[in-house]
Structure formats: C-alpha cells, structure tokens
Design an enzyme around this catalytic site. Structure first.
Site, PDB file in Angstrom:
ATOM      1  N   SER A   1      10.291  -9.968  -1.435  1.00  7.60           N
ATOM      2  CA  SER A   1       9.530  -8.779  -1.772  1.00  7.60           C
ATOM      3  C   SER A   1       8.942  -8.798  -3.185  1.00  7.60           C
ATOM      4  CB  SER A   1      10.464  -7.587  -1.624  1.00  7.60           C
ATOM      5  OG  SER A   1      10.092  -6.542  -2.456  1.00  7.60           O
TER       6      SER A   1
ATOM      7  N   ARG B   1       9.953 -10.826   8.179  1.00  3.08           N
ATOM      8  CA  ARG B   1      11.156 -11.250   7.446  1.00  3.08           C
ATOM      9  C   ARG B   1      12.381 -11.086   8.325  1.00  3.08           C
ATOM     10  NH1 ARG B   1       9.251  -9.113   1.803  1.00  3.08           N
ATOM     11  NH2 ARG B   1       8.038 -10.993   1.420  1.00  3.08           N
TER      12      ARG B   1
ATOM     13  N   ARG C   1       9.266  -6.171  -5.046  1.00  2.00           N
ATOM     14  CA  ARG C   1       9.933  -5.060  -5.749  1.00  2.00           C
ATOM     15  C   ARG C   1      10.389  -5.470  -7.151  1.00  2.00           C
ATOM     16  NH1 ARG C   1      14.620  -5.520  -1.239  1.00  2.00           N
ATOM     17  NH2 ARG C   1      12.719  -5.471  -0.028  1.00  2.00           N
TER      18      ARG C   1
ATOM     19  N   ASP D   1       4.865   4.903   3.605  1.00  4.62           N
ATOM     20  CA  ASP D   1       5.226   4.188   4.834  1.00  4.62           C
ATOM     21  C   ASP D   1       6.665   3.668   4.876  1.00  4.62           C
ATOM     22  OD1 ASP D   1       4.899   2.330   2.858  1.00  4.62           O
ATOM     23  OD2 ASP D   1       3.468   1.062   3.910  1.00  4.62           O
ATOM     24  N   HIS D   2       7.264   3.432   3.698  1.00  7.49           N
ATOM     25  CA  HIS D   2       8.560   2.746   3.695  1.00  7.49           C
ATOM     26  C   HIS D   2       9.759   3.683   3.859  1.00  7.49           C
ATOM     27  CE1 HIS D   2       6.414  -0.805   2.439  1.00  7.49           C
ATOM     28  NE2 HIS D   2       7.522  -1.492   2.270  1.00  7.49           N
TER      29      HIS D   2
ATOM     30  N   ASP E   1       3.100  -4.840  -3.004  1.00  5.90           N
ATOM     31  CA  ASP E   1       3.865  -5.198  -1.824  1.00  5.90           C
ATOM     32  C   ASP E   1       3.515  -6.645  -1.497  1.00  5.90           C
ATOM     33  OD1 ASP E   1       5.420  -3.715   0.653  1.00  5.90           O
ATOM     34  OD2 ASP E   1       4.309  -5.506   1.242  1.00  5.90           O
TER      35      ASP E   1
HETATM   36  C1  MIC Z   1       9.235  -5.954   2.225  1.00  2.00           C
HETATM   37  O1  MIC Z   1       8.621  -6.264   3.243  1.00  2.00           O
HETATM   38  O2  MIC Z   1      10.211  -6.599   1.790  1.00  2.00           O
HETATM   39  C2  MIC Z   1       8.789  -4.756   1.457  1.00  2.00           C
HETATM   40  C3  MIC Z   1       9.812  -3.718   1.587  1.00  2.00           C
HETATM   41  O3  MIC Z   1       7.587  -4.267   1.987  1.00  2.00           O
HETATM   42  C4  MIC Z   1       8.599  -5.181   0.002  1.00  2.00           C
HETATM   43  C5  MIC Z   1       8.282  -4.104  -0.922  1.00  2.00           C
HETATM   44  C6  MIC Z   1       9.453  -3.310  -1.364  1.00  2.00           C
HETATM   45  O4  MIC Z   1      10.540  -3.823  -1.550  1.00  2.00           O
HETATM   46  O5  MIC Z   1       9.246  -2.116  -1.600  1.00  2.00           O
HETATM   47  C7  MIC Z   1       7.572  -6.283  -0.200  1.00  2.00           C
HETATM   48  O6  MIC Z   1       7.350  -7.056   0.693  1.00  2.00           O
HETATM   49  O7  MIC Z   1       7.037  -6.424  -1.306  1.00  2.00           O
HETATM   50 FE1  SF4 Z   2       6.609  -2.536   5.656  1.00  2.00          FE
HETATM   51 FE2  SF4 Z   2       7.136  -4.769   4.258  1.00  2.00          FE
HETATM   52 FE3  SF4 Z   2       7.830  -4.524   6.832  1.00  2.00          FE
HETATM   53 FE4  SF4 Z   2       5.321  -4.745   6.195  1.00  2.00          FE
HETATM   54  S1  SF4 Z   2       6.910  -6.282   5.880  1.00  2.00           S
HETATM   55  S2  SF4 Z   2       6.182  -3.312   7.684  1.00  2.00           S
HETATM   56  S3  SF4 Z   2       5.197  -3.595   4.303  1.00  2.00           S
HETATM   57  S4  SF4 Z   2       8.616  -3.351   5.129  1.00  2.00           S
END
Ligand code: MIC
Ligand code: SF4
Length: 758
Positions: A646, A451, A648, A98-99, A163
């Site tokens: 995140s 976010r 990550r 999805d990312h 995630d």
């Molecule tokens: C996000 O919303 O910041 C992400 C991208 O989904 C991350 C995961 C990632 O960095 O791959 C998260 O929320 O954990």
């Molecule tokens: Fe994707 Fe993270 Fe955004 Fe949710 S908050 S849509 S998991 S990047």
C-alpha cells in the site's frame, strides 16, 4: 479553482497543446523516438529542457494534472495540507469515500451503518474539501479508481493518487502514480512532484484472449515473471496488437495490478477501445480532443518495431495461448494456471474447498467484468447448479451498480444466492465482518481482487486467498473447490446430471449507456473561506498534527533495535488495515498497530519483541509506545522489498512518531521508501545484503558522518554488540540533494511550512 465531477475539457486541451513542442524536445534530448510513457512524462516535466533524464538515476520534478485521494489516506494528507496555511488546493483534487465501509449485510444497510459510524470522518473530509476547493465523492459513490476511470482519466494525462492502485487509470492512457499523502500535499500546495526518472519495461502483447482467459490473466502472468519486486522503479508500457484487442477496462485491470509488482505505474496507448470507453462514459469531447493528437498518445512507430532499443526489459505474451491463472496464497506473484492449482493445493496442504468467492474491487468491477461473471451465473442457474460457497459482489461505482441493476445483472448474481455489497472496497481491505467462519479455521477463498497478504480480507491468518479473474472466481465458487478447471471439468446439477459451465460472455460497454445512479458528488463552493473544519481535541478518530522535530545536525547514535523483520514485511504488516482503518486520521491511536504483523527475525514470533527498557517481551506497538515515552530512539531492520503493497504513509508516520530514526533493509518498495524520507526517517539499504544477518536483538546502531550526507555517498553504520564489539557496515541511500532537505527539516512538510512562512 473549481473542481467538477469530471476533468474539464479546457484542462485536457491545455495538456494537449504542449505535446508537439514537448515531444520534440524529448526526441531531441534523447536523440531517438519515444515510448508513450516518455512522451507523457516529458510533457509534464517542470523543466523539460534541463531535467536529468537518466533512467533509474535522475530525480525529476513533474507537474501532475490532478490529485485523487481515498478516505483512508486522505485524512492524514488533509491534516498535513492544513498545516501549510494555504487557502486553496493548487491542482484539481478529489477525495473519495470508499475504504471505510464494512461489508456485513448488504449494500444499503452497510452503507447506512458506515455513514453513521464514520460520521465524524466523513464530515471532516466533506468540510475540508469544501474549505480548500476540492471535490468530494460521498460514501456510496464507489471505489476511487473506478470513479477516476469513469470521470477523470484522460489519455496522455498525468495524475497522482494516495493509493497504490492509482495506476488503474493507465487503462485510459493516463500516467497515474500511487504516492503517499506527503507527495500529494506537495502537489496540492503548488510544488512539483519529485520522482526518479523511471526505467521502462515493455510488454509486447500479441494474439487475442480466448476461452476462460481474461485481461486479469495478463497481469497474473506478468506478476509471475517479474515477481513482487520486478517492477520497482519502472513504468510498464503495454503495446502491440494484443494491447489493441483489449477493452479500456480490461487494460485498467492490468495497470491496476501493476502495483503488485512494485511498478511506478503501467500504461496503455490511446486507441479505439479507449475512445469507445470515453464516449460511453459521456466524454465524447475528450475522445475528439484525443483524436487530434492521437499520434502523441501512443509510442512512436519504431518502439513496436524494435522494442529492445527502448525498454530495459521486454516481455512477450501471446494472448492466444495465455491460460487462465490464479495466484496465491499470501503473495500475488505465486502464479500457476487454474488447471494446475488443485494438484499444488493438495501437495501444499491448502484447503481444497472454496469457502467464499468475492467479485469486485478496483481491479475487476467494470461493466465488462460484471457481465461476464453474470453470464456464467445465469448459465449455472439455467443448468440447475447452485453455488457451493457464498458469493459476494462489490460493484465498483454507483454508476456500475445502477447500470448492472437496470440491466438485470445483479439479479443474475442474486439468483445464485449472492450477497451484493456496497460500492466500496469492503472485504478487499479487511472490511469484512465475516459471519460464516471463525478465525483459526483453515480455509480458502477466491477473489477478483489484487492483494492476498495474510489477514488481508477477513483478518484471519488461517484464510488462504487466491486472486484470479471474476469469471474464474465465479466458476470456482459454483464448484466449491480449488481443484476445478472450468475449461474441462464437469459439475453435477440438482438433477444429478453432469454439466459444464459455458465460457463467460461479456459486453464491453452497456448498449443502453450508463445509468449514473444516485448523485454522489459534492462540488466545493466558489469561496470556501468561511467553511469551518473542526477536529475535536477529544476525538479518537482525528487528531491535529504536531510537526516532527528537525534534525539536530548530529549523528544518529546508540539506536535500539525495535524490530528486525524477517521475510515479507508489507505495509499491512507495518500498519494493518481492517479494524485499524478507523484510526487513519489519528496518528497516536493508529500507532497502536505499528509493526504488529512483522515476523521477529530472532524468534519467529509475529508482532512481539524484546523491550530494551526492562528486558520484557512485549508487542511491538507497546514497546514503541514505551520507547517514545522514555525518549529512546530506535531503528527498524527489514528484509527484501520492505514496505511492499500500500501507499499508506502511516507505515512511515507511526514509526517516526514513536521515535524511529532509521530503517535499514535489504531493499525497499518505492512508495514506502519515499514515505520514510518524506517523514524524516533515514531509509538505508545494506550495501552487502548479508549484513542483515549481523544485526542482533540487543545491538546498538549508530549512523555516523551524517553532516556529509550527500547523493550517491553511502553512510557508515556502526553496529555495537552487547559486549561492546563494533562492526562497521555500509548503508546505501537514494537521497537526491533536494530530498536531503526533507531529512534536515525533519519532514518534507516542515520544509513546505518553512517555504510558505507557516
Ligand atoms: C490497499 O489496497 O492496500 C489500499 C488499502 O487501498 C492502500 C491504501 C491504504 O492503505 O489506505 C493502497 O493500496 O495504497
Ligand atoms: Fe480498495 Fe485498495 Fe482494494 Fe482497490 S485494492 S478495492 S483501492 S482496498
């Protein structure tokens, strides 16, 4: 293990079968009634009779029912899993693509471009899933949390996901926690998941939402009250009549964004709305099974009657008087009612025109969200209005996309000129090839995401992102201004008349049922042992991992300060997403972004610092690379809530790879702190937060007495100034005895390898 496109009823029945006994043990041990979170936790304890249950203190071993990973974090997790030498995942596991889909034209074309551009990564993920018995959700299937909610979540279950928004499944009563890949690997290899027994925050909801207020406003308000740090180490449990008035997907929105207050997870009880959702998504057997144990899938009665006895903190929100909120820019806890944004934006100099509106993300892309927003679009078109700014819509899953297309809702958005993007994260994670504006142009966007850190959506530092509900997004996009209050302001239509937008009318669930759309799930073969997983040595996207060296038993001495970050230093600052997502499977390449977004506390500059090897000013990634090559060990210094955001683990692996030994901060976000520990970096907090100010750019840092590293025993940090002056300060840590073994082994993964003989 066979991993299907949904959670098998046998697994759920297995979880329910132990509830009577486990809940009784919990009540006995705590000598009182239990909250819902406590019931679910006790039912998943590895050793319910003996595990320490002191809130915010004891570490416990839990046995989650499932693991879910998204493509941007799964690559590193799988690369770690592969080194463990097992034949199969030990717990049902799925990977979701999805990312990595960039938003540019429209869903179809963007998906095709992603499949092409990310072929190597998708092939790797598909084959690794097939090899080790995991389910694979292909690109186009949707955002991990929406797919999990639709297919896998079940009341009273427990899962972890790589995630931070994994708690979304709390909307269906599942205790779902966001973790780093190394935590997932523990569970996938058959070890328990280790976490601190959480504190509990209760949110007592009364009344009913009305007017422009939406479930999103509950969490926007909670974020206002608790701030981005307020949920750290706690589970947020929602209860009360207001909770029972919300739909399952509305609850999921609230749980989802609990990540923004740092909560371990958020949770709602099983109720009629959950049952309706389960039935509508083809899981009648699950709601039947849940009905039988329904009394265990909610808090005991006394909790709602006397919440103060059960929670560390109780927040009361009356939904009937809750006004629509909008949070931002730059931080999700900067809240105010929509009606007050205009005045504040004017005062602060935030651009009043809305340059784009974005609907979707894992937070707000349910059928209900889309129907509400679409009804406003329909109403606007009928009243002769057009959107003043571009509108972008990302459906949360293929099932949602197919259903809203069938029900004519996509057409409602398109009539307003909307661009319908792929079922993916897209602009929510910087995967937005924005065409209408260049970097450097101050502008404001409104999103239904969660976010809003700088550069998060379009990569532009000059974009001010505000998060709000889908209905407010669409209203502000139609108006084209931040200072528009849909509840009282009017707009001029194409005939020059003043019209008012009608409050959105949503449908909780599709009357005609969900249309599953295209088949996007790939089950693993019964025997995957012949499946080849290839990682080309010349790839710039994937790189096999070399284990980090074990601790040599000595103190960590004479460390150089690579970075002293000032203010917010989220994982986006430490390891940026957007264009860097493509290197998530290649540790060396992705280390090219390490601390790139951090604000240098000595200069105020972003991403640059002093290179101790020759005194030059360079970018942090460049200095880190040079230190690595020269064998210079270093330390990173952080402010409050270091590593917010995140899950990550790249934000921990990159520093580790480049030679970081210690990170000392005023405080940490939970997942980042665990990720650091897991990768063998020592995370310390300043016992006296003012000691942060003592650290100078050319100081040398030593952490001494490490041979005695023990739980609850602070360590001594010696700060040596360039003139040789020494200051001794106290560094605190949160290691349990087991976790100290991760440090000694060099990483938690090394320990797994040792234990499995690989
Ligand atoms: C996000 O919303 O910041 C992400 C991208 O989904 C991350 C995961 C990632 O960095 O791959 C998260 O929320 O954990
Ligand atoms: Fe994707 Fe993270 Fe955004 Fe949710 S908050 S849509 S998991 S990047």
């Amino acid at each position: 293990m066979t991993v299907a496109a949904s959670t098998p009823i046998e697994l759920i029945q297995g979880v329910y079968s132990t509830l009577d006994e486990r809940v009784a043990i919990g009540r006995h041990r705590l000598a009182r009634a239990l909250t819902l979170a406590e019931k679910v936790l006790v039912n998943h304890l590895d050793d319910p009779e003996n595990a320490g249950l002191e809130r915010g203190v004891s570490y416990v071993d839990l046995r989650p029912d499932r693991v879910a990973m998204q493509d941007a974090t799964a690559q590193m997790a799988w690369l770690q899993f592969m080194t463990a030498g097992l034949d199969e995942v030990q717990v049902p596991t799925t990977t979701h693509c999805d990312h990595l889909i960039e938003a540019r034209d429209d869903g179809k074309r963007d998906l095709a471009a992603a499949v092409d551009g990310n072929r190597e990564v998708y092939d790797f993920l598909a084959s690794v899933c097939a090899r080790y018995g995991a389910g694979f959700w292909k690109p186009g299937s949707g955002i991990i949390h929406q797919v999990v909610l639709e297919q896998y979540a079940f009341p009273g279950g427990m899962m972890i996901g790589t995630d931070s928004h994994t708690p979304n499944a709390g909307g269906a009563g599942m205790l779902a926690v966001g973790v780093g890949g190394a935590d997932a690997v523990d569970v996938m290899t058959g070890f328990p998941w280790n976490v601190r027994w959480p504190k509990l925050i209760g949110v007592h909801l009364t009344g009913e939402l009305n007017g422009w207020a939406a479930p999103k406003d509950v969490i926007l308000k909670v974020a206002d009250i608790l701030t981005v740090r307020g949920g750290t180490g706690a589970i947020v449990e929602y209860f009360g009549p207001g909770a029972r008035s919300l739909s399952a997907t509305g609850k999921a929105t609230i749980c989802n964004m609990g990540a923004e207050i740092g909560a371990t997870t958020s949770l709602f009880a099983y109720d009629d709305a959950t049952a309706r959702y389960l039935k509508s998504t083809g899981r009648e057997a699950v709601s039947d099974a849940a009905d039988v144990v329904a009394h265990h899938l909610r808090a005991d009665d006394d909790v709602e009657a006397n919440p103060g006895k059960y929670f560390d903190q109780v927040i009361k929100i009356d939904l009937s008087t809750l006004s629509p909120h909008i949070n931002g820019p730059h931080t999700p806890d900067l809240a105010r009612p929509v009606a007050e944004l205009g005045a504040e934006a004017e005062r602060e100099g935030w651009p009043l025109p809305v340059s784009a509106g974005l609907i979707g993300s894992c937070t707000n892309s349910s059928y209900e969200d889309i129907t509400r927003a679409a009804s406003i679009a329909r109403d606007a078109v009928a009243k002769g209005l057009t959107a003043k700014a571009p509108l972008l819509v990302t459906p949360g899953s293929e099932q949602i996309r197919a259903t809203i297309e069938r029900d004519g809702l996509l057409a409602d958005f398109e009539a307003l000129g909307a661009q319908v993007l792929a079922n993916a994260c897209g602009p929510c994670i910087g995967q937005w090839d924005r065409q209408d504006l260049d970097d450097g142009t101050p502008n404001s966007i409104v999103t239904s995401y969660n976010r809003n850190f700088p550069k998060r959506n379009d990569g532009y530092a000059t974009t001010h992102a505000f998060v709000t509900s889908p209905e407010t997004v669409i209203a502000l996009t139609i108006a084209g201004r931040l200072d528009f209050d849909p509840a009282k302001d009017t707009l001029l239509n194409d005939a020059g008349e003043e019209v008012r937008l009608t409050v959105g009318a949503g449908e909780e669930l599709p009357v005609a049922g969900f249309d599953p759309g295209e088949e996007t799930f790939q089950a693993p073969p019964t025997d995957g042992s012949n499946v080849k997983v290839t990682v080309s040595p010349s790839s710039d996207r994937l790189q096999l991992l070399t284990p980090f060296p074990a601790w040599d038993g000595g103190d960590l001495t004479d460390l150089t300060v690579l970075v002293k970050a000032q203010g917010k230093c989220t994982t986006d600052h430490i390891s940026m997403a957007g264009p860097w997502l493509k290197y998530r499977g290649h540790l060396e390449n992705i280390s090219g972004n390490v601390y790139m977004g951090a604000v240098n506390a000595f200069t105020g500059e972003v991403g640059t610092g002093w290179d101790a090897t020759d005194g030059e000013i360079r970018s942090y990634p460049e200095i880190a690379r040079r230190y690595h090559e020269a064998g210079v060990d270093w330390v990173a210094i952080g402010d409050e809530n270091m590593g917010e955001g995140s899950s990550r683990e790249h934000a921990a692996m990159e520093p580790r790879f480049r030679g970081a030994k210690v990170v000392i901060a005023r405080s940490f976000a939970r997942i980042h702190e665990t990720n650091l520990k897991k990768q063998g970096i020592l995370p310390l907090t300043f016992a006296d937060p003012a000691d942060y100010d003592l650290i100078g750019p050319k100081d040398r840092i030593s952490v001494v007495g490490l041979a005695n590293l023990a739980p609850n025993l602070p360590v001594t940090v010696v700060v040596t100034a360039p003139d040789g002056d020494e200051t001794r300060i106290v560094g605190e840590h949160t290691y349990s005895a087991d976790q100290i073994e991760w440090f000694k082994a060099g990483s938690a993964l090394n320990l797994i390898r040792e234990r499995s003989g690989n």
